[in-house]
Design a protein around this motif. Sequence first.
Motif, mmCIF file in Angstrom:
data_model
loop_
_atom_site.group_PDB
_atom_site.id
_atom_site.type_symbol
_atom_site.label_atom_id
_atom_site.label_comp_id
_atom_site.label_asym_id
_atom_site.label_seq_id
_atom_site.Cartn_x
_atom_site.Cartn_y
_atom_site.Cartn_z
ATOM 1 N N THR A 1 -0.908 13.827 5.078
ATOM 2 C CA THR A 1 -2.131 14.618 5.174
ATOM 3 C C THR A 1 -1.849 16.111 5.250
ATOM 4 O O THR A 1 -2.758 16.920 5.132
ATOM 5 C CB THR A 1 -2.961 14.198 6.404
ATOM 6 N N ASP B 1 0.819 -1.207 0.000
ATOM 7 C CA ASP B 1 0.000 0.000 0.000
ATOM 8 C C ASP B 1 0.854 1.259 0.000
ATOM 9 O O ASP B 1 1.933 1.299 0.589
ATOM 10 C CB ASP B 1 -0.898 0.019 1.236
ATOM 11 N N SER B 2 0.339 2.299 -0.641
ATOM 12 C CA SER B 2 0.958 3.624 -0.604
ATOM 13 C C SER B 2 0.264 4.447 0.470
ATOM 14 O O SER B 2 -0.889 4.187 0.835
ATOM 15 C CB SER B 2 0.808 4.314 -1.955
ATOM 16 N N TYR B 3 0.968 5.445 0.971
ATOM 17 C CA TYR B 3 0.439 6.315 2.017
ATOM 18 C C TYR B 3 0.679 7.764 1.615
ATOM 19 O O TYR B 3 1.689 8.087 0.995
ATOM 20 C CB TYR B 3 1.135 6.036 3.350
ATOM 21 N N VAL B 4 -0.263 8.646 2.003
ATOM 22 C CA VAL B 4 -0.164 10.054 1.648
ATOM 23 C C VAL B 4 -0.019 10.893 2.914
ATOM 24 O O VAL B 4 -0.657 10.634 3.934
ATOM 25 C CB VAL B 4 -1.388 10.514 0.811
ATOM 26 N N VAL C 1 3.287 11.408 -1.465
ATOM 27 C CA VAL C 1 2.876 10.005 -1.453
ATOM 28 C C VAL C 1 4.106 9.120 -1.262
ATOM 29 O O VAL C 1 5.053 9.192 -2.056
ATOM 30 C CB VAL C 1 2.138 9.624 -2.754
ATOM 31 N N ASP D 1 5.567 5.738 -1.754
ATOM 32 C CA ASP D 1 5.357 4.551 -2.587
ATOM 33 C C ASP D 1 6.426 3.532 -2.210
ATOM 34 O O ASP D 1 7.623 3.787 -2.426
ATOM 35 C CB ASP D 1 5.470 4.936 -4.059
ATOM 36 N N GLU E 1 -1.758 8.751 5.862
ATOM 37 C CA GLU E 1 -2.935 7.880 5.774
ATOM 38 C C GLU E 1 -2.787 6.967 4.555
ATOM 39 O O GLU E 1 -2.272 7.379 3.517
ATOM 40 C CB GLU E 1 -4.209 8.699 5.597
ATOM 41 N N LYS E 2 -3.302 5.750 4.691
ATOM 42 C CA LYS E 2 -3.266 4.789 3.575
ATOM 43 C C LYS E 2 -4.187 5.258 2.461
ATOM 44 O O LYS E 2 -5.273 5.753 2.717
ATOM 45 C CB LYS E 2 -3.687 3.406 4.068
ATOM 46 N N ILE E 3 -3.720 5.093 1.219
ATOM 47 C CA ILE E 3 -4.562 5.457 0.074
ATOM 48 C C ILE E 3 -4.845 4.236 -0.773
ATOM 49 O O ILE E 3 -4.201 3.231 -0.650
ATOM 50 C CB ILE E 3 -3.945 6.565 -0.803
#
Length: 52
Positions: free
Chosen positions: A7, A2-5, A12, A14, A50-52
């Motif tokens: 906030t 999973d990628s996360y961004v 992102v 990756d 947060e997970k995207i």
Amino acid sequence: MDSYVCTVCGYVYDPAIGDSEGGIAQGTRFEVIPAGWVCPLCGVLKSEFEKI
């Protein structure tokens, strides 16, 4: 994986790319990154992602 961004700034994380400047190798899952790691763009802690 999973990628996360971030906030705060929208960066992102990756896992296929990692964060070479932050010492995170390619293929590193976000969950195993140390809690003290910070966003390479704005400097906030991992907890602000947060997970995207």
